[in-house]
Design a protein around this motif. Structure first.
Motif, PDB file in Angstrom:
ATOM      1  N   LEU A 183      34.671  36.168  53.534  1.00  0.00           N
ATOM      2  CA  LEU A 183      35.006  37.260  52.672  1.00  0.00           C
ATOM      3  C   LEU A 183      34.398  37.508  51.639  1.00  0.00           C
ATOM      4  CD1 LEU A 183      37.756  39.072  52.053  1.00  0.00           C
ATOM      5  CD2 LEU A 183      38.697  37.117  50.951  1.00  0.00           C
ATOM      6  N   ILE A 184      33.969  38.979  51.226  1.00  0.00           N
ATOM      7  CA  ILE A 184      33.336  39.361  50.064  1.00  0.00           C
ATOM      8  C   ILE A 184      34.468  40.031  49.196  1.00  0.00           C
ATOM      9  CG2 ILE A 184      31.568  41.219  49.293  1.00  0.00           C
ATOM     10  CD1 ILE A 184      30.322  40.719  52.365  1.00  0.00           C
ATOM     11  N   GLU A 185      34.472  39.414  47.916  1.00  0.00           N
ATOM     12  CA  GLU A 185      35.191  40.092  47.245  1.00  0.00           C
ATOM     13  C   GLU A 185      34.557  40.777  45.848  1.00  0.00           C
ATOM     14  OE1 GLU A 185      39.185  37.420  46.996  1.00  0.00           O
ATOM     15  OE2 GLU A 185      37.249  36.264  47.135  1.00  0.00           O
ATOM     16  N   CYS A 186      35.344  41.525  45.132  1.00  0.00           N
ATOM     17  CA  CYS A 186      34.864  42.026  43.643  1.00  0.00           C
ATOM     18  C   CYS A 186      35.595  40.790  42.682  1.00  0.00           C
ATOM     19  CB  CYS A 186      35.491  43.455  43.286  1.00  0.00           C
ATOM     20  SG  CYS A 186      35.082  43.945  41.744  1.00  0.00           S
ATOM     21  N   PHE A 187      34.557  40.605  41.728  1.00  0.00           N
ATOM     22  CA  PHE A 187      35.103  39.625  40.749  1.00  0.00           C
ATOM     23  C   PHE A 187      35.285  40.028  39.468  1.00  0.00           C
ATOM     24  CE2 PHE A 187      33.963  36.650  44.156  1.00  0.00           C
ATOM     25  CZ  PHE A 187      34.923  35.738  44.135  1.00  0.00           C
ATOM     26  N   GLU A 188      35.073  41.312  39.062  1.00  0.00           N
ATOM     27  CA  GLU A 188      35.157  41.912  37.712  1.00  0.00           C
ATOM     28  C   GLU A 188      36.355  43.065  38.039  1.00  0.00           C
ATOM     29  OE1 GLU A 188      32.326  41.674  35.603  1.00  0.00           O
ATOM     30  OE2 GLU A 188      33.703  42.257  34.082  1.00  0.00           O
ATOM     31  N   LEU A 189      37.313  42.821  37.396  1.00  0.00           N
ATOM     32  CA  LEU A 189      38.480  43.624  37.165  1.00  0.00           C
ATOM     33  C   LEU A 189      37.965  45.163  36.987  1.00  0.00           C
ATOM     34  CD1 LEU A 189      41.572  43.997  37.194  1.00  0.00           C
ATOM     35  CD2 LEU A 189      41.759  43.557  34.979  1.00  0.00           C
ATOM     36  N   CYS A 190      38.177  46.007  37.766  1.00  0.00           N
ATOM     37  CA  CYS A 190      37.403  47.425  37.768  1.00  0.00           C
ATOM     38  C   CYS A 190      38.227  48.403  37.974  1.00  0.00           C
ATOM     39  CB  CYS A 190      36.463  47.361  38.704  1.00  0.00           C
ATOM     40  SG  CYS A 190      36.835  47.069  40.376  1.00  0.00           S
ATOM     41  N   GLY A 191      39.835  48.230  38.266  1.00  0.00           N
ATOM     42  CA  GLY A 191      40.666  49.285  38.318  1.00  0.00           C
ATOM     43  C   GLY A 191      41.703  49.021  39.296  1.00  0.00           C
ATOM     44  N   PRO A 192      42.607  49.863  39.601  1.00  0.00           N
ATOM     45  CA  PRO A 192      43.838  49.506  40.242  1.00  0.00           C
ATOM     46  C   PRO A 192      43.468  48.837  41.728  1.00  0.00           C
ATOM     47  CG  PRO A 192      43.556  51.846  39.926  1.00  0.00           C
ATOM     48  CD  PRO A 192      42.474  51.348  39.200  1.00  0.00           C
ATOM     49  N   GLY A 193      42.417  49.290  42.326  1.00  0.00           N
ATOM     50  CA  GLY A 193      42.306  48.692  43.731  1.00  0.00           C
ATOM     51  C   GLY A 193      41.205  47.566  43.537  1.00  0.00           C
TER      52      GLY A 193
END
Ligand SMILES: [Cu+2]
Length: 306
Positions: A183-193
């Protein structure tokens, strides 16, 4: 095959285990020594009435020349300093990567984060959305950036994390040892998605990877050609000729695809035997060359297929 360089997963596990081991050892020694002294100097009934007991507020006296203190301070200093130096060395390795930055054999992929997903750009021009495909056991260097707001690219199971910031490039690397999907994820809160901002790392064997890259490149070429033709159609307005051309194109491409599927990837590229060794780079280089050739003189290929 040369000796496999250490993966990030191994390095971090090693650091963790060394800290865990040393911490446990120090803890056991300290607690054991405390318990030993508590037992040794415990109160007992046959205490002599004139025994000199310490009173509240009295400072301890005597005890030799501070030998115990010196030994315990010295030991602590040695342990802490060697831990710092060793860990720093390990982290330098994580920072710099195995054999250079990036080494000759490394696969380089540009990663682009956007709200809310990931795009991947390979050296030969192949682009994918939401899927990063790499061969097992090879060093992969990622050049991470973003197009809109700040993101953070991370693959937990490969111990990968890199800032994805517009206008900046953060380099990181990994070696995937086992085939599978990660799994590749985003680790910086960047918006509703943000929480759905995922992609898949697909680790395959070398041959499957090469095949996949070939397919992607071929597909991309087809699309480009179709686009070019569409442009020409508009310019000429000559429907009949264009349809014929389309048919020829389609047939030609199918044959070309079969050739890709049957032969080793090398032959499809039209290069020599280089591709058979572990060095994926030469192939990639050649592909890049081919690509460049196609872009500049887009009609060369068409002529060959007709
Ligand atoms: Cu994000």
């Amino acid at each position: 095959m040369q000796t496999q360089p250490e993966t990030r997963v191994n390095v971090f596990e090693e650091i963790f285990l060394v800290f865990l081991g040393l911490g446990t050892l120090v803890g056991v020694v300290v607690i054991a020594y405390t318990l030993y002294n508590a037992y040794k100097y415990r109160d007992h009934d046959d205490r002599k009435p004139d025994e000199d007991l310490p009173t509240l507020g009295e400072l301890p006296t005597g005890g030799g020349s501070g030998k115990k203190l010196f030994v315990s301070f010295g030991l602590s200093a040695i342990i802490v300093i060697s831990l710092v130096v060793w860990t720093y060395g390990m982290l330098l390795y994580v920072e710099e990567g195995p054999d250079g930055n990036p080494g000759d054999d490394a696969i380089e992929v540009d990663v682009e984060g956007f709200a809310f997903g990931w795009d991947f750009y390979y050296e030969n021009g192949v682009e994918t959305g939401g899927e990063l495909v790499v061969p097992e056991g090879q060093t992969v260097w990622l050049n991470v950036t973003a197009t809109d707001v700040w993101h953070s690219f991370g693959i937990t199971e490969q111990r990968v994390k890199a800032d994805a910031i517009p206008g900046e490039y953060d380099e990181t690397w990994f070696i995937a040892e086992e085939e599978g999907e990660y799994l590749i994820e985003c680790f910086e809160l960047c918006g509703p998605g943000h929480s759905a901002m995922e992609a898949t790392l697909n680790v395959t064997d070398e041959a499957t990877y090469e095949e996949w890259l070939e397919e992607q490149a071929a597909e991309m070429e087809e699309e480009e050609e179709a686009d070019e033709e569409a442009d020409e159609d508009e310019a000429n307005g000559d429907d009949e000729a264009d349809e014929e051309a389309d048919e020829d194109e389609a047939n030609g491409d199918d044959e070309a695809d079969d050739a890709n599927g049957d032969d080793e990837a090398d032959d499809a590229n039209g290069d020599d035997e280089n591709g058979d060794d572990e060095n994926g780079d030469e192939e990639t280089d050649n592909e890049t060359d081919d690509e460049a050739g196609d872009d500049e003189g887009g009609d060369v290929d068409d002529g060959g297929e007709d």
